[in-house]
Design a protein around this motif. Structure first.
Motif, PDB file in Angstrom:
ATOM      1  N   UNK A 141       4.268   8.253  -0.439  1.00 33.96           N
ATOM      2  CA  UNK A 141       3.982   8.883  -1.726  1.00 33.96           C
ATOM      3  C   UNK A 141       4.790  10.113  -2.034  1.00 33.96           C
ATOM      4  N   UNK A 142       5.900  10.327  -1.333  1.00 38.87           N
ATOM      5  CA  UNK A 142       6.654  11.577  -1.470  1.00 38.87           C
ATOM      6  C   UNK A 142       7.881  11.483  -2.362  1.00 38.87           C
ATOM      7  N   UNK A 143       8.277  10.278  -2.750  1.00 37.51           N
ATOM      8  CA  UNK A 143       9.486  10.127  -3.564  1.00 37.51           C
ATOM      9  C   UNK A 143       9.223  10.558  -5.004  1.00 37.51           C
ATOM     10  N   UNK A 144      10.256  11.048  -5.659  1.00 36.97           N
ATOM     11  CA  UNK A 144      10.150  11.515  -7.044  1.00 36.97           C
ATOM     12  C   UNK A 144       9.920  10.338  -7.987  1.00 36.97           C
ATOM     13  N   UNK A 145       9.360  10.591  -9.167  1.00 41.71           N
ATOM     14  CA  UNK A 145       9.163   9.510 -10.137  1.00 41.71           C
ATOM     15  C   UNK A 145      10.500   8.898 -10.527  1.00 41.71           C
ATOM     16  N   UNK A 146      10.544   7.574 -10.506  1.00 39.69           N
ATOM     17  CA  UNK A 146      11.763   6.870 -10.864  1.00 39.69           C
ATOM     18  C   UNK A 146      12.801   6.808  -9.761  1.00 39.69           C
ATOM     19  N   UNK A 147      12.578   7.517  -8.657  1.00 37.45           N
ATOM     20  CA  UNK A 147      13.551   7.524  -7.565  1.00 37.45           C
ATOM     21  C   UNK A 147      13.486   6.209  -6.794  1.00 37.45           C
ATOM     22  N   UNK A 148      14.645   5.569  -6.633  1.00 43.01           N
ATOM     23  CA  UNK A 148      14.672   4.342  -5.855  1.00 43.01           C
ATOM     24  C   UNK A 148      14.460   4.667  -4.383  1.00 43.01           C
ATOM     25  N   UNK A 180     -12.833  10.324  -1.037  1.00 41.86           N
ATOM     26  CA  UNK A 180     -11.803  11.372  -1.000  1.00 41.86           C
ATOM     27  C   UNK A 180     -10.728  11.118  -2.049  1.00 41.86           C
ATOM     28  N   UNK A 181     -10.163  12.205  -2.559  1.00 43.44           N
ATOM     29  CA  UNK A 181      -9.085  12.087  -3.537  1.00 43.44           C
ATOM     30  C   UNK A 181      -7.758  12.363  -2.850  1.00 43.44           C
ATOM     31  N   UNK A 182      -6.854  11.396  -2.915  1.00 39.02           N
ATOM     32  CA  UNK A 182      -5.476  11.589  -2.481  1.00 39.02           C
ATOM     33  C   UNK A 182      -4.583  11.404  -3.692  1.00 39.02           C
ATOM     34  N   UNK A 183      -3.665  12.329  -3.894  1.00 44.90           N
ATOM     35  CA  UNK A 183      -2.784  12.258  -5.048  1.00 44.90           C
ATOM     36  C   UNK A 183      -2.020  10.936  -5.049  1.00 44.90           C
ATOM     37  N   UNK A 184      -2.099  10.140  -6.123  1.00 46.90           N
ATOM     38  CA  UNK A 184      -1.370   8.874  -6.171  1.00 46.90           C
ATOM     39  C   UNK A 184       0.134   9.064  -6.295  1.00 46.90           C
ATOM     40  N   UNK A 185       0.555  10.229  -6.804  1.00 47.95           N
ATOM     41  CA  UNK A 185       1.968  10.590  -6.848  1.00 47.95           C
ATOM     42  C   UNK A 185       2.044  12.112  -6.812  1.00 47.95           C
ATOM     43  N   UNK A 186       3.223  12.643  -6.588  1.00 50.59           N
ATOM     44  CA  UNK A 186       3.294  14.076  -6.317  1.00 50.59           C
ATOM     45  C   UNK A 186       3.115  14.943  -7.558  1.00 50.59           C
ATOM     46  N   UNK A 192       0.834  -1.200   0.000  1.00 46.90           N
ATOM     47  CA  UNK A 192       0.000   0.000   0.000  1.00 46.90           C
ATOM     48  C   UNK A 192       0.864   1.244   0.000  1.00 46.90           C
ATOM     49  N   UNK A 193       0.179   2.384  -0.107  1.00 49.04           N
ATOM     50  CA  UNK A 193       0.831   3.687   0.086  1.00 49.04           C
ATOM     51  C   UNK A 193      -0.144   4.599   0.827  1.00 49.04           C
ATOM     52  N   UNK A 194       0.083   5.901   0.726  1.00 48.90           N
ATOM     53  CA  UNK A 194      -0.708   6.853   1.513  1.00 48.90           C
ATOM     54  C   UNK A 194      -2.172   6.901   1.095  1.00 48.90           C
ATOM     55  N   UNK A 239       2.266  24.295 -10.743  1.00 47.88           N
ATOM     56  CA  UNK A 239       1.028  23.944 -10.039  1.00 47.88           C
ATOM     57  C   UNK A 239       0.082  23.111 -10.899  1.00 47.88           C
ATOM     58  N   UNK A 240       0.428  22.903 -12.179  1.00 48.60           N
ATOM     59  CA  UNK A 240      -0.474  22.166 -13.072  1.00 48.60           C
ATOM     60  C   UNK A 240       0.270  21.094 -13.865  1.00 48.60           C
ATOM     61  N   UNK A 241       0.954  20.159 -13.202  1.00 46.72           N
ATOM     62  CA  UNK A 241       1.613  19.098 -13.961  1.00 46.72           C
ATOM     63  C   UNK A 241       0.598  18.246 -14.720  1.00 46.72           C
ATOM     64  N   UNK A 242       0.967  17.920 -15.953  1.00 45.57           N
ATOM     65  CA  UNK A 242       0.177  17.113 -16.876  1.00 45.57           C
ATOM     66  C   UNK A 242      -1.080  17.807 -17.392  1.00 45.57           C
TER      67      UNK A 242
END
Length: 405
Positions: A84-91, A234-240, A49-51, A269-272
């Protein structure tokens, strides 16, 4: 004491709404600790799981499972880590949960699959991960790796399912070429697959021949046409970088620009929601796009400045950009919007667009889309080649769906 093997649970749990009240949607987590808690008791559980593994009141799965008398022996985390705080691709390194003292084993670090030491003493792996409705996201791969590790060890896998946040009816984009499977695209599914993680796990279990003892606890009360807002969950961001629901709706299309020289708005403030570069002729590209409007959305000119973007594109540089704006989620095809924008940028900036073939092709599920855009083929001709594979996929997926329209 270890219980007998759990029987596969495929029946959709139901709840009875009050008269004139909207139906209540309960995630699989809530169903598991109420209606199906007997399937968990007596087992030593590893929770993947995650946050975002929360109920309607925002309570985390670790808390709920333990309160229900379930022995949670270990936590396992996907990309971005347990918080859920690590950057994309970050080990991410394995660690210890400060709140419970439980070990957190990273499945996005030295290994992507649970090892013998992680699974020692565990006889049930419970997976509660949020999916985003797009092919290019690694949580499905994490589930499949968990299933592959569990099978030879005789460990059952239980998915606590959640609704597809962008709805489960529309199927859009191209279907991945099986020769181009990767950790961001492990199954031959479209860019927008219209399935839940549990449904995808069932499909992958069969099509990859994993043979997992897989149980899916469905979300109760969900109908496929409902998006996250309609569920009331509730909506929680799946990644940052996926910070709001509109971002998830854009992501099956806008993510393709990760494989080009254009920023996708990371570090803003508006990724993707937007793409851009200093050299982009916004007016010229918008004029080209205006010739064929995309239903359910519009393109807008914008300027933005990525601040410390985790993809390294145009840091602290003001760029000219184009923003995707949803006007009707029920009609919106983000993959059509992205391909029309790719073609328009390529037409205006054939050199600057800067395709990164390995990265783009991994996202696009093969080289066909990139080669077609580079050759100047029309978006309509590209879409025409997608229709037959999409129809075959709809037929394949039908037998794995768990929820009504």
């Amino acid at each position: 004491m270890k219980h007998a093997r759990l029987a596969p649970l495929l029946a959709l749990a139901t709840c009875v709404p009050q008269p004139d009240a909207p139906p209540v949607v309960r995630p699989g987590l809530e169903v598991a600790v109420s209606d199906s808690v007997h399937l968990l008791r007596g087992h030593r559980v590893g929770l993947v799981a995650n946050q975002a593994a929360i109920d309607r009141q925002g309570r985390h799965g670790v808390e709920l499972l333990r309160a229900a008398g379930i022995e949670v022996a270990a936590l396992l985390s996907p990309e971005h880590g347990f918080r859920g705080s690590a950057a994309p691709g970050e080990h991410v390194a394995s660690s210890v949960d400060s709140a419970t003292g439980l070990p957190i084993y990273s499945l996005y670090g030295k290994t992507y699959a649970p090892t013998d030491s992680m699974l020692r003493g565990i006889d049930l792996l419970v997976v509660d991960l949020p999916d985003v409705g797009a092919r290019y996201f690694t949580y499905l791969s994490t589930l499949l790796e968990v299933m592959k590790s569990a099978t030879p060890r005789g460990i059952q896998v239980m998915v606590l399912d959640r609704p597809d946040p962008i709805g489960g009816t529309l199927v859009q984009g191209n279907v991945l070429d099986p020769a181009h499977r990767s950790f961001v695209g492990p199954l031959a599914v479209p860019m927008r697959h219209g399935m839940t993680l549990g449904e995808l796990g069932r499909l992958g279990n069969d099509e990859l021949g994993i043979g997992s003892d897989l149980v899916v606890i469905p979300a109760a009360g969900w109908r496929r046409h409902q998006d996250q807002v309609a569920t009331g969950l509730p909506f929680l961001a799946p990644s940052r970088n996926l910070t709001d629901l509109d971002g998830l709706f854009h992501y099956p299309g806008s993510c393709l620009f990760e494989g080009t020289a254009l920023s996708v708005g990371r570090g803003t403030t508006h990724p993707f929601h937007q793409v851009g570069a200093p050299w982009l002729d916004t007016a010229g590209v918008l004029a080209s796009l205006a010739r064929t409007p995309v239903p359910g959305m519009r393109f807008e000119a914008v300027r933005f400045r990525p601040e410390r973007p985790d993809d390294g594109k145009w840091p602290d540089t003001e760029v000219a950009g184009i923003r995707f704006v949803v006007t009707d989620r029920a009609r919106y095809d983000p993959t059509e919007a992205a391909v029309r924008l790719l073609a328009a940028v390529r037409e205006r900036h054939p050199t600057e667009i800067g395709f990164v073939p390995a990265q783009f092709d991994r996202l696009a599920g093969g080289s066909e889309l990139r080669l077609a855009v580079e050759a100047g083929q029309s978006a309509d001709s590209i879409f025409a080649r997608w229709r037959a594979p999409l129809e075959r996929f709809r037929e394949r997926r039908a037998g794995y769906l768990l929820y009504p329209e």
